[in-house]
Design a protein around this motif. Structure first.
Motif, PDB file in Angstrom:
ATOM      1  N   SER A 128       6.235   2.429 -12.600  1.00  0.00           N
ATOM      2  CA  SER A 128       6.141   1.211 -12.767  1.00  0.00           C
ATOM      3  C   SER A 128       5.402   0.382 -11.653  1.00  0.00           C
ATOM      4  CB  SER A 128       7.517   0.362 -12.724  1.00  0.00           C
ATOM      5  OG  SER A 128       7.389  -1.233 -12.927  1.00  0.00           O
ATOM      6  N   ASP A 129       4.194   0.113 -11.764  1.00  0.00           N
ATOM      7  CA  ASP A 129       3.452  -0.607 -10.514  1.00  0.00           C
ATOM      8  C   ASP A 129       3.514  -1.891 -10.222  1.00  0.00           C
ATOM      9  OD1 ASP A 129       1.465  -1.177  -8.815  1.00  0.00           O
ATOM     10  OD2 ASP A 129      -0.271  -0.046  -9.825  1.00  0.00           O
ATOM     11  N   ASP A 130       4.463  -2.274  -9.546  1.00  0.00           N
ATOM     12  CA  ASP A 130       4.623  -3.889  -9.374  1.00  0.00           C
ATOM     13  C   ASP A 130       4.135  -4.424  -8.253  1.00  0.00           C
ATOM     14  OD1 ASP A 130       6.454  -2.884 -11.248  1.00  0.00           O
ATOM     15  OD2 ASP A 130       8.364  -3.270 -10.121  1.00  0.00           O
ATOM     16  N   ILE A 131       2.795  -4.156  -8.097  1.00  0.00           N
ATOM     17  CA  ILE A 131       2.097  -4.473  -6.633  1.00  0.00           C
ATOM     18  C   ILE A 131       1.754  -6.025  -6.743  1.00  0.00           C
ATOM     19  CG2 ILE A 131      -0.372  -3.819  -7.516  1.00  0.00           C
ATOM     20  CD1 ILE A 131       1.003  -3.193  -3.848  1.00  0.00           C
ATOM     21  N   TYR A 132       1.562  -6.526  -7.948  1.00  0.00           N
ATOM     22  CA  TYR A 132       1.176  -7.715  -8.214  1.00  0.00           C
ATOM     23  C   TYR A 132       2.643  -8.388  -8.411  1.00  0.00           C
ATOM     24  CZ  TYR A 132      -3.531  -6.321  -8.094  1.00  0.00           C
ATOM     25  OH  TYR A 132      -4.691  -5.720  -7.821  1.00  0.00           O
ATOM     26  N   GLU A 133       3.761  -8.223  -8.133  1.00  0.00           N
ATOM     27  CA  GLU A 133       4.999  -8.809  -8.560  1.00  0.00           C
ATOM     28  C   GLU A 133       5.082 -10.271  -8.316  1.00  0.00           C
ATOM     29  OE1 GLU A 133       8.379  -7.305  -6.142  1.00  0.00           O
ATOM     30  OE2 GLU A 133       9.884  -8.733  -7.049  1.00  0.00           O
ATOM     31  N   TRP A 184      -4.075  -2.969   6.002  1.00  0.00           N
ATOM     32  CA  TRP A 184      -2.977  -2.145   6.457  1.00  0.00           C
ATOM     33  C   TRP A 184      -2.611  -0.867   6.011  1.00  0.00           C
ATOM     34  CZ3 TRP A 184      -0.862  -4.942  11.080  1.00  0.00           C
ATOM     35  CH2 TRP A 184      -1.223  -6.225  11.266  1.00  0.00           C
ATOM     36  N   ARG A 185      -2.621  -0.833   4.874  1.00  0.00           N
ATOM     37  CA  ARG A 185      -2.288   0.334   3.944  1.00  0.00           C
ATOM     38  C   ARG A 185      -0.952   0.706   4.044  1.00  0.00           C
ATOM     39  NH1 ARG A 185      -4.264  -0.290   0.812  1.00  0.00           N
ATOM     40  NH2 ARG A 185      -4.383   1.725  -0.422  1.00  0.00           N
ATOM     41  N   VAL A 186      -0.317  -0.329   3.350  1.00  0.00           N
ATOM     42  CA  VAL A 186       1.410   0.045   3.518  1.00  0.00           C
ATOM     43  C   VAL A 186       1.695  -0.221   2.090  1.00  0.00           C
ATOM     44  CG1 VAL A 186       3.650  -0.268   4.118  1.00  0.00           C
ATOM     45  CG2 VAL A 186       1.921  -0.556   5.684  1.00  0.00           C
ATOM     46  N   VAL A 215       2.986  -3.934   0.355  1.00  0.00           N
ATOM     47  CA  VAL A 215       2.485  -5.243   0.978  1.00  0.00           C
ATOM     48  C   VAL A 215       1.205  -5.754   0.810  1.00  0.00           C
ATOM     49  CG1 VAL A 215       4.655  -4.982   2.635  1.00  0.00           C
ATOM     50  CG2 VAL A 215       1.985  -4.272   3.436  1.00  0.00           C
ATOM     51  N   SER A 216       0.167  -5.154   0.232  1.00  0.00           N
ATOM     52  CA  SER A 216      -1.066  -5.406   0.126  1.00  0.00           C
ATOM     53  C   SER A 216      -1.667  -6.959  -0.440  1.00  0.00           C
ATOM     54  CB  SER A 216      -2.154  -4.313  -0.778  1.00  0.00           C
ATOM     55  OG  SER A 216      -1.851  -3.073  -0.281  1.00  0.00           O
ATOM     56  N   LYS A 217      -1.091  -7.142  -1.482  1.00  0.00           N
ATOM     57  CA  LYS A 217      -1.570  -8.231  -2.255  1.00  0.00           C
ATOM     58  C   LYS A 217      -0.774  -9.498  -1.974  1.00  0.00           C
ATOM     59  CE  LYS A 217      -3.962  -5.132  -4.605  1.00  0.00           C
ATOM     60  NZ  LYS A 217      -5.254  -5.103  -4.849  1.00  0.00           N
ATOM     61  N   ALA A 218       0.974  -9.446  -1.765  1.00  0.00           N
ATOM     62  CA  ALA A 218       1.439 -10.294  -1.635  1.00  0.00           C
ATOM     63  C   ALA A 218       1.326 -11.202  -0.200  1.00  0.00           C
ATOM     64  CB  ALA A 218       3.106 -10.342  -1.602  1.00  0.00           C
ATOM     65  N   GLY A 225      -0.700   2.595   1.322  1.00  0.00           N
ATOM     66  CA  GLY A 225      -0.851   1.981  -0.026  1.00  0.00           C
ATOM     67  C   GLY A 225      -0.039   2.328  -1.146  1.00  0.00           C
ATOM     68  N   ALA A 226      -0.097   1.264  -2.041  1.00  0.00           N
ATOM     69  CA  ALA A 226       0.791   1.494  -3.381  1.00  0.00           C
ATOM     70  C   ALA A 226      -0.169   2.870  -3.984  1.00  0.00           C
ATOM     71  CB  ALA A 226       0.507   0.567  -4.435  1.00  0.00           C
ATOM     72  N   LYS A 227      -1.492   2.996  -3.793  1.00  0.00           N
ATOM     73  CA  LYS A 227      -2.213   3.888  -4.297  1.00  0.00           C
ATOM     74  C   LYS A 227      -1.715   5.478  -3.954  1.00  0.00           C
ATOM     75  CE  LYS A 227      -7.272   4.097  -5.249  1.00  0.00           C
ATOM     76  NZ  LYS A 227      -8.715   3.371  -4.525  1.00  0.00           N
ATOM     77  N   SER A 276      -0.828  -7.446 -14.596  1.00  0.00           N
ATOM     78  CA  SER A 276      -1.683  -6.104 -14.691  1.00  0.00           C
ATOM     79  C   SER A 276      -2.854  -6.618 -14.120  1.00  0.00           C
ATOM     80  CB  SER A 276      -1.850  -6.048 -16.373  1.00  0.00           C
ATOM     81  OG  SER A 276      -3.120  -5.632 -16.541  1.00  0.00           O
ATOM     82  N   ASN A 277      -3.376  -5.516 -13.672  1.00  0.00           N
ATOM     83  CA  ASN A 277      -4.872  -5.559 -13.181  1.00  0.00           C
ATOM     84  C   ASN A 277      -5.458  -4.736 -14.133  1.00  0.00           C
ATOM     85  OD1 ASN A 277      -7.416  -4.879 -12.036  1.00  0.00           O
ATOM     86  ND2 ASN A 277      -6.843  -4.068 -10.149  1.00  0.00           N
ATOM     87  N   PRO A 278      -6.400  -5.076 -15.141  1.00  0.00           N
ATOM     88  CA  PRO A 278      -7.251  -6.275 -14.900  1.00  0.00           C
ATOM     89  C   PRO A 278      -6.810  -7.585 -15.789  1.00  0.00           C
ATOM     90  CG  PRO A 278      -8.183  -5.034 -16.778  1.00  0.00           C
ATOM     91  CD  PRO A 278      -6.798  -4.289 -16.248  1.00  0.00           C
TER      92      PRO A 278
HETATM   93  C1  LIG Z   1      -2.863  -2.106 -10.054  1.00  0.00           C
HETATM   94  C2  LIG Z   1      -2.824  -1.645  -8.560  1.00  0.00           C
HETATM   95  N1  LIG Z   1      -2.075  -0.703  -8.280  1.00  0.00           N
HETATM   96  C3  LIG Z   1      -2.362  -0.383  -6.903  1.00  0.00           C
HETATM   97  C4  LIG Z   1      -3.376  -0.739  -6.001  1.00  0.00           C
HETATM   98  C5  LIG Z   1      -3.468  -0.192  -4.898  1.00  0.00           C
HETATM   99  O1  LIG Z   1      -2.881  -1.182  -3.672  1.00  0.00           O
HETATM  100  P1  LIG Z   1      -2.704  -0.583  -2.309  1.00  0.00           P
HETATM  101  O2  LIG Z   1      -3.798  -1.436  -1.786  1.00  0.00           O
HETATM  102  O3  LIG Z   1      -1.292  -1.101  -1.934  1.00  0.00           O
HETATM  103  O4  LIG Z   1      -2.897   0.925  -2.355  1.00  0.00           O
HETATM  104  C6  LIG Z   1      -4.194  -1.752  -6.849  1.00  0.00           C
HETATM  105  C7  LIG Z   1      -5.252  -2.552  -5.967  1.00  0.00           C
HETATM  106  O5  LIG Z   1      -5.982  -2.877  -6.442  1.00  0.00           O
HETATM  107  C8  LIG Z   1      -4.078  -2.357  -7.989  1.00  0.00           C
HETATM  108  O6  LIG Z   1      -4.681  -3.323  -8.541  1.00  0.00           O
END
Ligand SMILES: Cc1ncc(COP(=O)(O)O)c(C=O)c1O
Length: 410
Positions: free
Chosen positions: A213-218, A256-258, A247-250, A109-111, A184-186
């Motif tokens: 740069s956390d682009d997970i919601y690109e 799957w944790r990638v 790949v989590s969000k899109a 995961g991006a985490k 952004s989250n949130p």
């Molecule tokens: C801003 C942000 N970055 C990273 C993550 C983690 O993503 P992943 O599930 O790929 O670890 C989240 C998950 O909620 C998020 O909101």
């Protein structure tokens, strides 16, 4: 939640680092909601940040094929070459960023990318600039690495985004990273190209500060502006930028944790060392699935986005109609972040004072059966986060309940 209630005898055994750490507020709220549901209560959970769609079929088929090929062995720590090459193609195609496979790390995961990067670079006392509201895990990850989160509050007046002047003020000789997250989250805020250029000008004056740069919601955006990411917008920053995605969000693949990141080889090598001593790598089957996700068709995405846009509009319209709440229209991700300042200082039906956003969140859970997350968990009190990654019917019912409960406060 912290481990502060741990018995003294056990505290001796636990590290100061972990005793000071907080668990994720979103997961805590979801846990509380689950507990109440277990007691037979009718609870709607809008505290979790994951798409409610199934993973697209072709991605699942690729995973099944990998199982049939018996791809069941350890992979390289940085991720399979096939996946890192697919990530290189993704960064080039979508973002105009050029990397080689050894500039890519794949993690759980991006985490894990965020965590690896902080563990690999932070010494005790090093500072990390975090514009808030920000994802709950950023400050905690910085603290776990023994760094100092430098929280910069960015309110609705600046669109919940850090301004160049705020960034300039926050930078000190101990600053190591600026953590940016767009969308952004949130808050759902999205940095424009011009805004990133302006932040880039500040960063160019401070060559010791790197950008994460956390682009997970690109991919989850509602306007037609091209997506902007710092390393592409300010190429001079690329040599000190880690661009993180996954790949989590899109692709609706949270479980799957990638996740993956691209950056300078020296940083990626250090992150590989951290990962080699923790998880080694994410699942070989998930990695095969992620290749199919990145290289495969994206025809499912407009359906996802249309559903999220419809739900966003439903939620924002409902929240705007509640006296005491104000709500901006988010440009991306699947969260809204209304202000509840107008409800603070009121009392519920039994006279309990609603003093903070956490009081309001607990009140909504108790009396409306809706789980949301208080803004203070994201570093900006006086707000709360609603995730609209839920079905239309659930959202409709949740909004009816929130409206009724808020109107009962006096
Ligand atoms: C801003 C942000 N970055 C990273 C993550 C983690 O993503 P992943 O599930 O790929 O670890 C989240 C998950 O909620 C998020 O909101």
């Amino acid at each position: 939640m912290t481990l502060s209630s741990t018995a003294d005898s056990e505290r001796v055994f636990l590290s100061q680092r972990v005793l000071g750490a907080k668990s994720s507020a979103t997961k805590e709220m979801t846990r509380l909601a689950g507990l109440m549901r277990g007691q037979g209560k009718d609870i709607i959970t809008l505290s979790q940040g994951e798409p409610d769609f199934p993973t697209p079929r072709h991605i699942c088929e690729a995973a099944k094929a990998a199982i049939d090929r018996n791809e069941s062995r350890y992979t390289e720590v940085a991720g399979t070459l096939a996946l890192r090459e697919a990530v290189v193609r993704k960064f080039q195609r979508d973002n105009g960023l050029t990397y080689t496979p050894d500039q890519i790390q794949v993690g759980c995961g991006a985490k894990q990318l965020l965590y690896n990067a902080l563990q690999a670079t932070i010494d005790p006392g090093d500072e990390v600039v975090i514009p808030t509201p920000a994802w709950v895990s950023y400050p905690e990850m910085v603290s776990l690495a023994q760094g100092v989160p430098v929280i910069v509050r960015c309110g609705a007046s600046s669109g919940f985004k850090i301004t160049p002047a705020q960034l300039e003020d926050a930078i000190t000789p101990r600053s190591k990273w600026l953590m940016l997250n767009s969308p952004s989250n949130p808050s759902g805020a999205v940095y424009s190209r011009a805004e990133l250029e302006a932040l880039g000008e500040v960063l160019l004056r401070h060559p010791h500060v790197w950008v994460m740069s956390d682009d997970i919601y690109e991919k989850i955006r509602y306007d037609s502006e091209p997506f902007a990411t710092p390393a592409a917008v300010v190429p001079a920053l690329a040599e000190r930028t880690l661009t993180i995605n996954g790949v989590s969000k899109a692709y609706a693949m949270t479980g799957w944790r990638v996740g993956f990141g691209g950056g300078p080889i020296s940083l990626i090598k250090a992150m590989n060392l951290i990962q080699s001593q923790s998880t080694s790598h994410t699942s070989s089957i998930s990695q095969a699935a992620a290749v199919a996700a990145l290289d495969g068709p994206m025809d499912f995405l407009p359906t996802f986005i249309d559903a999220f846009r419809r739900r966003r509009d439903l939620v924002v319209q409902a929240l705007r109609a509640v006296p005491g709440l104000t709500c901006d229209l988010p440009e991306g991700a699947f969260y809204t972040f209304p202000s509840c300042h107008g409800l603070l200082g009121t009392r519920d039906q039994v006279g309990t004072l609603i003093e903070t956003d956490t009081d309001l969140a607990m009140y909504l859970l108790r009396s409306a059966g809706v789980a949301i997350v208080p803004g203070s968990s994201f570093g900006l009190p006086g707000h709360f986060r609603v995730s609209y990654a839920a079905s239309d019917a659930e959202l409709q019912e949740a909004m009816t309940r929130i409206t009724r409960a808020c109107k009962q406060l006096c």
